[in-house]
Design a protein around this motif. Structure first.
Motif, mmCIF file in Angstrom:
data_model
loop_
_atom_site.group_PDB
_atom_site.id
_atom_site.type_symbol
_atom_site.label_atom_id
_atom_site.label_comp_id
_atom_site.label_asym_id
_atom_site.label_seq_id
_atom_site.Cartn_x
_atom_site.Cartn_y
_atom_site.Cartn_z
ATOM 1 N N LEU A 41 0.844 -1.189 0.000
ATOM 2 C CA LEU A 41 0.000 0.000 0.000
ATOM 3 C C LEU A 41 0.883 1.244 0.000
ATOM 4 N N GLU A 42 0.932 1.911 -1.141
ATOM 5 C CA GLU A 42 1.687 3.156 -1.278
ATOM 6 C C GLU A 42 3.158 3.022 -0.901
ATOM 7 N N GLY A 43 3.699 1.821 -0.949
ATOM 8 C CA GLY A 43 5.104 1.605 -0.627
ATOM 9 C C GLY A 43 5.450 1.757 0.851
ATOM 10 N N LEU A 44 4.438 1.781 1.707
ATOM 11 C CA LEU A 44 4.665 1.976 3.137
ATOM 12 C C LEU A 44 4.799 0.653 3.878
ATOM 13 N N ARG A 45 5.681 0.641 4.864
ATOM 14 C CA ARG A 45 5.893 -0.565 5.667
ATOM 15 C C ARG A 45 4.964 -0.540 6.871
ATOM 16 N N PHE A 46 4.106 -1.529 6.931
ATOM 17 C CA PHE A 46 3.226 -1.701 8.085
ATOM 18 C C PHE A 46 3.742 -2.861 8.927
ATOM 19 N N ARG A 47 3.569 -2.736 10.219
ATOM 20 C CA ARG A 47 3.872 -3.822 11.155
ATOM 21 C C ARG A 47 2.547 -4.318 11.703
ATOM 22 N N ARG A 48 2.486 -5.583 12.045
ATOM 23 C CA ARG A 48 1.253 -6.113 12.636
ATOM 24 C C ARG A 48 1.496 -6.454 14.095
ATOM 25 N N GLN A 49 0.463 -6.251 14.896
ATOM 26 C CA GLN A 49 0.526 -6.527 16.332
ATOM 27 C C GLN A 49 1.798 -5.926 16.935
ATOM 28 N N HIS A 50 1.906 -4.623 16.794
ATOM 29 C CA HIS A 50 3.112 -3.895 17.189
ATOM 30 C C HIS A 50 2.947 -3.291 18.586
ATOM 31 N N PRO A 51 3.843 -3.638 19.527
ATOM 32 C CA PRO A 51 3.734 -3.084 20.876
ATOM 33 C C PRO A 51 4.234 -1.637 20.946
ATOM 34 N N VAL A 52 3.434 -0.792 21.587
ATOM 35 C CA VAL A 52 3.790 0.606 21.847
ATOM 36 C C VAL A 52 3.300 0.911 23.258
ATOM 37 N N GLY A 53 4.226 1.149 24.175
ATOM 38 C CA GLY A 53 3.829 1.373 25.560
ATOM 39 C C GLY A 53 3.075 0.164 26.076
ATOM 40 N N ASN A 54 1.902 0.407 26.653
ATOM 41 C CA ASN A 54 1.071 -0.689 27.167
ATOM 42 C C ASN A 54 0.080 -1.209 26.129
ATOM 43 N N PHE A 55 0.191 -0.728 24.912
ATOM 44 C CA PHE A 55 -0.752 -1.094 23.862
ATOM 45 C C PHE A 55 -0.115 -2.048 22.865
ATOM 46 N N ILE A 56 -0.971 -2.846 22.232
ATOM 47 C CA ILE A 56 -0.560 -3.632 21.074
ATOM 48 C C ILE A 56 -1.444 -3.154 19.928
#
Length: 122
Positions: A41-56
């Motif tokens: 999608l538009e050459g963008l790199r997406f990550r799946r189930q990515h942890p950020v702080g206390n969130f996934i």
């Protein structure tokens, strides 16, 4: 200057939970991931189930700080919790898009257009 600090610091438990979730995507998440992975999608790199702080985060594009959440039926009972989570992410400069499982499974082209609209506004 409108500086928004990053949310930092996950825990080993959050990171392990993210690894488990990556191995067990829902049907809707699998469907969306098939369109996002490998920079489709538009050459963008997406990550799946990515942890950020206390969130996934279900899906995350770091280059545009975009979070894409795919919500199942359980989210109908936790709207306040989801809103608080979205507010916290937005406080730190993240853009959050939420789609239902039905939207992803029944109209993936529309979902992808909504994501593209956020990535590259008119």
């Amino acid at each position: 200057m409108n500086y928004k600090p990053r949310i930092r610091g996950t825990t080993p438990e959050i990171e392990e939970a993210a690894r488990r979730l990556r191995k067990n995507l829902t049907t809707a998440e699998t469907h969306l991931w098939s369109a996002l992975k490998n920079k489709q999608l538009e050459g963008l790199r997406f990550r799946r189930q990515h942890p950020v702080g206390n969130f996934i985060l279900d899906f995350y594009c770091a280059s545009c700080k975009l979070v894409v959440e795919v919500d199942g039926e359980i989210h109908n009972q936790q709207t306040d919790r989801d809103r608080a989570r979205t507010d916290k992410l937005e406080e730190h400069g993240y853009k959050v898009l939420r789609f239902s499982n039905k939207q992803v499974l029944n109209d993936l082209p529309w979902v992808l257009e909504q994501i593209k609209a956020i990535i590259s506004p008119p």
